[in-house]
Every structure is written in C-alpha cells, then in structure tokens.
Design a protein around this motif. Structure first.
Motif, PDB file in Angstrom:
ATOM      1  N   THR A  74       0.858  -1.178   0.000  1.00 45.35           N
ATOM      2  CA  THR A  74       0.000   0.000   0.000  1.00 45.35           C
ATOM      3  C   THR A  74       0.894   1.227   0.000  1.00 45.35           C
ATOM      4  O   THR A  74       1.696   1.424   0.914  1.00 45.35           O
ATOM      5  CB  THR A  74      -0.918   0.013   1.232  1.00 45.35           C
ATOM      6  OG1 THR A  74      -1.701  -1.185   1.232  1.00 45.35           O
ATOM      7  CG2 THR A  74      -1.846   1.218   1.208  1.00 45.35           C
ATOM      8  N   THR A  75       0.778   2.040  -1.053  1.00 49.73           N
ATOM      9  CA  THR A  75       1.588   3.248  -1.149  1.00 49.73           C
ATOM     10  C   THR A  75       1.082   4.272  -0.154  1.00 49.73           C
ATOM     11  O   THR A  75      -0.075   4.247   0.255  1.00 49.73           O
ATOM     12  CB  THR A  75       1.549   3.834  -2.569  1.00 49.73           C
ATOM     13  OG1 THR A  75       0.200   4.198  -2.883  1.00 49.73           O
ATOM     14  CG2 THR A  75       2.077   2.843  -3.586  1.00 49.73           C
ATOM     15  N   TYR A 101      -3.773   9.485  -2.385  1.00 48.69           N
ATOM     16  CA  TYR A 101      -4.710   8.420  -2.714  1.00 48.69           C
ATOM     17  C   TYR A 101      -3.938   7.100  -2.725  1.00 48.69           C
ATOM     18  O   TYR A 101      -3.408   6.700  -3.760  1.00 48.69           O
ATOM     19  CB  TYR A 101      -5.360   8.674  -4.083  1.00 48.69           C
ATOM     20  CG  TYR A 101      -6.103   9.982  -4.133  1.00 48.69           C
ATOM     21  CD1 TYR A 101      -7.321  10.131  -3.484  1.00 48.69           C
ATOM     22  CD2 TYR A 101      -5.580  11.083  -4.811  1.00 48.69           C
ATOM     23  CE1 TYR A 101      -8.005  11.335  -3.514  1.00 48.69           C
ATOM     24  CE2 TYR A 101      -6.259  12.283  -4.852  1.00 48.69           C
ATOM     25  CZ  TYR A 101      -7.472  12.413  -4.196  1.00 48.69           C
ATOM     26  OH  TYR A 101      -8.147  13.602  -4.226  1.00 48.69           O
ATOM     27  N   PRO A 102      -3.830   6.428  -1.558  1.00 48.56           N
ATOM     28  CA  PRO A 102      -3.034   5.200  -1.469  1.00 48.56           C
ATOM     29  C   PRO A 102      -3.495   4.147  -2.480  1.00 48.56           C
ATOM     30  O   PRO A 102      -4.690   3.984  -2.729  1.00 48.56           O
ATOM     31  CB  PRO A 102      -3.271   4.726  -0.038  1.00 48.56           C
ATOM     32  CG  PRO A 102      -3.695   5.944   0.710  1.00 48.56           C
ATOM     33  CD  PRO A 102      -4.454   6.773  -0.282  1.00 48.56           C
ATOM     34  N   GLN A 103      -2.523   3.463  -3.050  1.00 53.04           N
ATOM     35  CA  GLN A 103      -2.787   2.407  -4.021  1.00 53.04           C
ATOM     36  C   GLN A 103      -2.347   1.077  -3.420  1.00 53.04           C
ATOM     37  O   GLN A 103      -1.336   1.005  -2.719  1.00 53.04           O
ATOM     38  CB  GLN A 103      -2.003   2.664  -5.318  1.00 53.04           C
ATOM     39  CG  GLN A 103      -2.304   4.000  -5.971  1.00 53.04           C
ATOM     40  CD  GLN A 103      -3.731   4.088  -6.443  1.00 53.04           C
ATOM     41  OE1 GLN A 103      -4.215   3.215  -7.164  1.00 53.04           O
ATOM     42  NE2 GLN A 103      -4.430   5.139  -6.029  1.00 53.04           N
ATOM     43  N   HIS A 104      -3.100   0.030  -3.706  1.00 48.10           N
ATOM     44  CA  HIS A 104      -2.751  -1.319  -3.267  1.00 48.10           C
ATOM     45  C   HIS A 104      -2.186  -2.037  -4.491  1.00 48.10           C
ATOM     46  O   HIS A 104      -2.929  -2.409  -5.397  1.00 48.10           O
ATOM     47  CB  HIS A 104      -3.983  -2.040  -2.712  1.00 48.10           C
ATOM     48  CG  HIS A 104      -4.650  -1.269  -1.618  1.00 48.10           C
ATOM     49  ND1 HIS A 104      -4.125  -1.193  -0.341  1.00 48.10           N
ATOM     50  CD2 HIS A 104      -5.776  -0.524  -1.601  1.00 48.10           C
ATOM     51  CE1 HIS A 104      -4.917  -0.435   0.405  1.00 48.10           C
ATOM     52  NE2 HIS A 104      -5.922  -0.015  -0.335  1.00 48.10           N
ATOM     53  N   ILE A 105      -0.870  -2.213  -4.515  1.00 50.39           N
ATOM     54  CA  ILE A 105      -0.158  -2.740  -5.675  1.00 50.39           C
ATOM     55  C   ILE A 105       0.212  -4.195  -5.429  1.00 50.39           C
ATOM     56  O   ILE A 105       0.909  -4.507  -4.459  1.00 50.39           O
ATOM     57  CB  ILE A 105       1.135  -1.938  -5.958  1.00 50.39           C
ATOM     58  CG1 ILE A 105       0.870  -0.440  -5.980  1.00 50.39           C
ATOM     59  CG2 ILE A 105       1.815  -2.444  -7.213  1.00 50.39           C
ATOM     60  CD1 ILE A 105       0.180   0.087  -7.191  1.00 50.39           C
TER      61      ILE A 105
END
Length: 124
Positions: free
Chosen positions: A29-30, A34-38
């Motif tokens: 999770t960045t 707007y956190p991204q789940h990569i």
C-alpha cells in the motif's frame, strides 16, 4: 523502477505445473494522497526474498513491468500486465545503516585545556 509503501499482505509460495514454477505474491500500500494497493509477484528463486518480511513493514521494492499478448481459442487477442519484484529493502533499517548510534551530549567532557598557540597548524 521502484515502489515504496507498507506491506499489506504476503501470500505463501505456490508451485505450478510439472516444471515446479514457483510464485509468491505480496500487496504494497503506497503512502500518498490516494493510497494504491499494488500487487507484486516474486517468481522462482526470488520468492525466498520475502521470508524475512512481515505485514506492516515499510519497504522499497525494485520491480520490472512485464506485458504479454495472448490469443484465445476464438481468435481474440488479449493483453496482460504484471509487476515482478526482484529486490526488497526494509526502509527502517536502511535509514540507520551500519553505524552505531551517537552517544548523548552528556557523555562528552568539555575541552577546557585548549591553548590556541598550540593549535596553529595552518600550512601558510
């Protein structure tokens, strides 16, 4: 390329096919507005890199973007992308490095015996 964030999930290593292809997935999770789940996959011998990491750690992962083309039995062409990790670093350890911590100021004694005449070591 690199991505940084917090480990949200580390899956177990899975083996596929008769050749023993190994794959292990993790989600990072960045930490941005707007956190991204990569989803990052580690394959073959790189699956072992995740053994020393756990959920909640802040890490930096070196990645490669992979893309491939596939034609299904109906003749339609599809494209797939994957993110493959090849190195992972714990960010909290990389900040401190290998240096020992600095002792507190109170551990040092003041230098009261300085004589400026003894310390004139300028080369000119």
């Amino acid at each position: 390329m690199e991505i940084q964030g917090k480990i949200k999930m580390i899956d177990e290593t899975k083996t596929y096919g008769t050749n023993g292809f190994r794959k292990r997935e993790m989600v990072i999770t960045t930490e941005e507005q707007y956190p991204q789940h990569i989803l990052v996959e580690f394959v073959q011998d790189k699956t072992d890199l995740l053994n020393n990491f756990k959920e909640g750690q802040n890490v930096k992962v070196s990645i490669n973007l992979r893309g491939r083309e596939w034609v299904n039995p109906q003749g339609e062409t599809k494209y797939f992308n994957s993110i493959t990790g090849w190195r992972i670093e714990n960010l909290s350890d990389s900040v401190s490095g290998d240096m020992p911590p600095m002792p507190p100021v109170e551990a040092f004694e003041p230098a009261n015996d300085l004589n400026e005449e003894d310390h004139d070591d300028l080369p000119f």
